[in-house]
Design a protein around this motif. Structure first.
Motif, mmCIF file in Angstrom:
data_model
loop_
_atom_site.group_PDB
_atom_site.id
_atom_site.type_symbol
_atom_site.label_atom_id
_atom_site.label_comp_id
_atom_site.label_asym_id
_atom_site.label_seq_id
_atom_site.Cartn_x
_atom_site.Cartn_y
_atom_site.Cartn_z
ATOM 1 N N PHE B 41 31.995 44.824 31.168
ATOM 2 C CA PHE B 41 32.970 44.655 32.245
ATOM 3 C C PHE B 41 34.336 45.141 31.766
ATOM 4 C CE2 PHE B 41 31.185 40.715 34.693
ATOM 5 C CZ PHE B 41 30.031 41.405 34.958
ATOM 6 N N VAL B 42 35.048 45.836 32.634
ATOM 7 C CA VAL B 42 36.448 46.187 32.358
ATOM 8 C C VAL B 42 37.268 45.748 33.566
ATOM 9 C CG1 VAL B 42 38.073 48.010 31.774
ATOM 10 C CG2 VAL B 42 35.686 48.208 31.063
ATOM 11 N N ILE B 43 38.269 44.923 33.349
ATOM 12 C CA ILE B 43 39.140 44.480 34.433
ATOM 13 C C ILE B 43 40.579 44.856 34.106
ATOM 14 C CG2 ILE B 43 40.064 42.482 35.671
ATOM 15 C CD1 ILE B 43 37.408 41.124 35.411
ATOM 16 N N ILE B 44 41.203 45.545 35.064
ATOM 17 C CA ILE B 44 42.594 45.984 34.893
ATOM 18 C C ILE B 44 43.498 45.100 35.744
ATOM 19 C CG2 ILE B 44 44.204 47.908 35.212
ATOM 20 C CD1 ILE B 44 41.588 49.736 35.078
ATOM 21 N N ASP B 45 44.481 44.473 35.103
ATOM 22 C CA ASP B 45 45.480 43.684 35.831
ATOM 23 C C ASP B 45 46.794 44.455 35.853
ATOM 24 O OD1 ASP B 45 43.769 41.455 36.081
ATOM 25 O OD2 ASP B 45 44.402 40.658 34.150
#
Lengths: 69, 69, 69, 69, 69, 69
Positions: B41-45
């Motif tokens: 998973f990659v999550i960008i904030d």
């Protein structure tokens, strides 16, 4: 090289208040642990009151109850 | 089964750049640790520049100073 | 000024592999978003396999099943 | 005194569904670990589908592929 | 109802220093945003110096360079 | 594709209890939002009682006060 993440409900925090949180957190890390402010990160997350829960209810409901008192 | 969270300031990151970050992070985990991309998973904030501080100031102010140079 | 947090299971990641993750993530942010490496943080969290779950089971159990195949 | 952070894609989660997540998470911590609901925090983060990646692609693309099937 | 997460390198932070960080963060949230200290959480994460990177290197290496100066 | 992060104090949580948290969180996301359990991550962080603060004090102190009652 500290990283500080402050999560608060999104209820009208002003840019000036955010700056106070940034300055205050940085000063705290400098004073207590002698950290370098140039590499002290502070990130503020504002969370909608529908998305924050405590005691089985969300903050939207809690605020309504507080007003009714 | 890695989880990657990338936090950057909200300053016009395009969907194409986000996709490059997603692909690049996933490739890195596959290459270095032989992880399965299907469960990486990659999550960008994206964080507002008023909400990100370093060196006692927020990034809004830092960007203004950079422009004035 | 990015912040990258990589969470992986605690299964013998070496200091050399961690350094590759740090370098690779930093290069990615520099290449894609032109960020300054001097203020790009990468933090790796190693999580016990009992503490990481997916598909209703923990990774401890998943690894045992993989070995039995 | 637990802290639960649920991150999901921003795809139309209703306030009622958020409340169910808050109640369900709190009940789980009370039931399994006997925690006090009055100090059990649940925070839900909704992440744009362009900002969430898995398997080298973002969720925006994945959803389009699912529709085409 | 704020949540503060302070991440620092694991380099001998004492329980007394941790308590100062907890008190100082809580006082900051009370003073700036009038939050209730009874529901202000502060969590300190201590991260190994091999697991924290900045400027393409880990903090273990950075500390060695600082000593050699 | 949800990500659930549960942070609790490190006070003897057993592997069986962790598994109950993993199963319960996953079931909650499946039931409320129809998510796929195969890509639902649950990560449990155990935090030392010296490192968790609330109401200006750490949990170590709070537990001692509770015992003295």
């Amino acid at each position: 090289m500290p990283y500080v993440n402050i999560r608060v409900t999104n209820e009208g925090v002003t840019p000036e208040q955010k700056l106070e949180l940034i300055k205050g957190s940085t000063e705290l890390l400098v004073r207590v642990l002698n950290k370098d402010p140039a590499t002290t990160f502070v990130i503020i997350d504002e969370v909608e009151t529908d998305n924050w829960g405590v005691g089985y209810e969300n903050i939207t409901t809690r605020r309504q109850k507080e007003k009714q008192r």
